[in-house]
Design a protein around this motif. Sequence first.
Motif, short mmCIF file in Angstrom:
data_model
loop_
_atom_site.label_atom_id
_atom_site.label_comp_id
_atom_site.label_asym_id
_atom_site.label_seq_id
_atom_site.Cartn_x
_atom_site.Cartn_y
_atom_site.Cartn_z
N ASP A 207 -18.08 -36.97 -15.54
CA ASP A 207 -17.62 -37.79 -16.54
C ASP A 207 -17.44 -36.74 -17.74
O ASP A 207 -18.11 -35.70 -17.65
N LYS A 209 -18.54 -37.35 -21.55
CA LYS A 209 -19.18 -38.50 -22.52
C LYS A 209 -18.64 -38.24 -23.92
O LYS A 209 -18.65 -39.27 -24.59
N GLY A 221 -18.33 -44.10 -24.08
CA GLY A 221 -18.35 -44.69 -22.61
C GLY A 221 -17.84 -43.84 -21.78
O GLY A 221 -18.29 -43.85 -20.64
N TYR A 263 -25.97 -45.48 -9.78
CA TYR A 263 -25.05 -44.42 -10.53
C TYR A 263 -26.35 -43.55 -11.11
O TYR A 263 -27.27 -44.09 -11.49
N GLU A 277 -30.02 -40.60 -16.37
CA GLU A 277 -29.97 -42.03 -16.52
C GLU A 277 -29.60 -42.57 -15.07
O GLU A 277 -28.85 -41.89 -14.28
N ASN A 279 -27.60 -46.07 -13.83
CA ASN A 279 -26.79 -47.01 -13.99
C ASN A 279 -26.83 -48.21 -12.72
O ASN A 279 -27.03 -47.60 -11.69
N ARG A 281 -24.48 -49.78 -11.38
CA ARG A 281 -22.80 -50.19 -11.10
C ARG A 281 -22.11 -48.99 -10.99
O ARG A 281 -22.58 -47.83 -11.11
N PHE A 282 -20.74 -49.25 -10.68
CA PHE A 282 -19.76 -47.99 -10.78
C PHE A 282 -19.86 -47.36 -12.06
O PHE A 282 -19.89 -48.21 -12.99
N GLY A 283 -19.57 -46.14 -12.17
CA GLY A 283 -19.34 -45.38 -13.37
C GLY A 283 -17.75 -45.77 -13.98
O GLY A 283 -16.89 -46.09 -13.18
N ASP A 284 -17.87 -45.97 -15.33
CA ASP A 284 -16.38 -46.02 -15.95
C ASP A 284 -16.05 -44.86 -16.75
O ASP A 284 -16.94 -44.75 -17.82
N PRO A 285 -15.26 -43.88 -16.55
CA PRO A 285 -14.32 -43.69 -15.59
C PRO A 285 -14.38 -42.88 -14.36
O PRO A 285 -13.53 -42.84 -13.49
N GLU A 286 -15.56 -42.92 -13.75
CA GLU A 286 -15.83 -42.18 -12.54
C GLU A 286 -15.22 -43.03 -11.56
O GLU A 286 -14.60 -42.61 -10.48
N1 GLY Z 1 -19.18 -43.02 -17.39
C1 GLY Z 1 -20.45 -43.49 -17.81
C2 GLY Z 1 -20.93 -44.82 -17.30
O1 GLY Z 1 -20.28 -45.34 -16.53
O2 GLY Z 1 -22.09 -45.19 -17.78
#
Ligand code: GLY
Length: 415
Positions: A207, A209, A221, A263, A277, A279, A281-286
């Motif tokens: 990503d 950031k 994000g 994540y 970190e 997460n 869920r899927f990453g956005d924009p990964e």
């Molecule tokens: N690309 C970072 C996130 O989805 O947290």
Amino acid sequence: MKVLVVGSGGREHALLWKAAQSPLVDRLYAAPGNAGMAALVELVPWNGDVEALAEWALAEGIDLTLVGPEAPLVEGIADAFLERGLRIFGPTQKAAMIEGSKAFAKGLMERYGIPTARYRVFQDPILALEYLEEVGVPIVIKESGLAAGKGVTVALDLHTAKQAVMNLLSGPEGGEVVVEEFLEGEEATVLALTDGETVLPLLPSQDHKRLLDGDRGPMTGGMGAVAPYPMDGATLRRVEEEILRPLIRGLRAEGVVYRGVIYAGLMLTREGPKVLEFNARFGDPEAQALLPLLHNDLVELALRVAEGRLRGTELAWREGASACVVLAAPGYPESPRRGIPLHVPEPPEAVLVFHAGTRREGGALVSAGGRVLNVVGLGRDLKEALDRAYAYVGQVGFPGALYRRDIGQKALRRA
Ligand code: GLY
Ligand code: AMP
């Protein structure tokens, strides 16, 4: 099957696009969706109430729900669906605590020996300030709760560090901060599917950031992503063995079966990969970069996850690489301007466009959020993927569009 995608960003548009290719799907829905998703499916109006959506899904006979963003997960959308006997891809509220509370995630990592930055948790601003005096800078201050990727301050001087602590802890409701050691290295993301037993890593990705080229400016994000990130096999194995598996085993030992995607945001340090970190869920924009490379049927994979049948599953990936460039509205991340007219021509071969903050006003497409559009280029290698993405970015740009010109440059240098 009737399949529902929850969310309204670029990640969810990519999930919907991928789900739409599944022969298992008869009917697709998105709640609440965006203008790009409306071109693929029927949108379901939704105000964020997880119980209400579960009731709707029950009445509509939804067979499988895929959850994109963290907020509904942390609010217990999976629990609401599971209580009604509905299949869902996404962790329960307890499991989503790995993202919902950084203090919880840090404790878990400590209990199971998962490599991460050394840290302390504070609620009392006086104690936090004293601690900052003691350890000095550079230091990292994080809001414990959800902050859409924007609750982190990397402080290079004591004044900035103290200010970050005061901003987070001096409000009337109080709060909780994590103060942690500054880690040096390159960042990468590894996502993995898990049914709470089997852990299946996806391709590594990266990503971007910060808002501006050269990793400067405010945290966002995420302004772009590339996949696969060139991570050597030994490091990837360490991520699996030292981070992903212990996390899922540890949660299970504490009575939490995690089903969905995890994540892991990583710093590749000299001592090896360490967790920045987790997460839930899927990453956005990964996700926008990864999903176009995935051969497997997403709906079939999500069913296996939801039903605890992931063991023995193998992932297949296309050759080549992918690059996602995010176009954000002027004013992002502080106060993005809405209502900007957008012009999105049909993308050429090997380019995809996923909408994020867009909506229709009358017949016209306009901006409706911070991150507005995601342009994904696919290529035989990263260079080709980037060239294709940027060539199309030149055609869709809207007045004042913010985007980085250096997406993928670090990965190119490393490869
Ligand atoms: N690309 C970072 C996130 O989805 O947290
Ligand atoms: P997070 O939301 O915790 O991933 O933090 C957002 C961003 O802050 C990360 O992507 C890193 O760029 C940076 N960051 C977070 N924690 C650290 C750390 N301990 N050391 C250095 N940079 C960090």
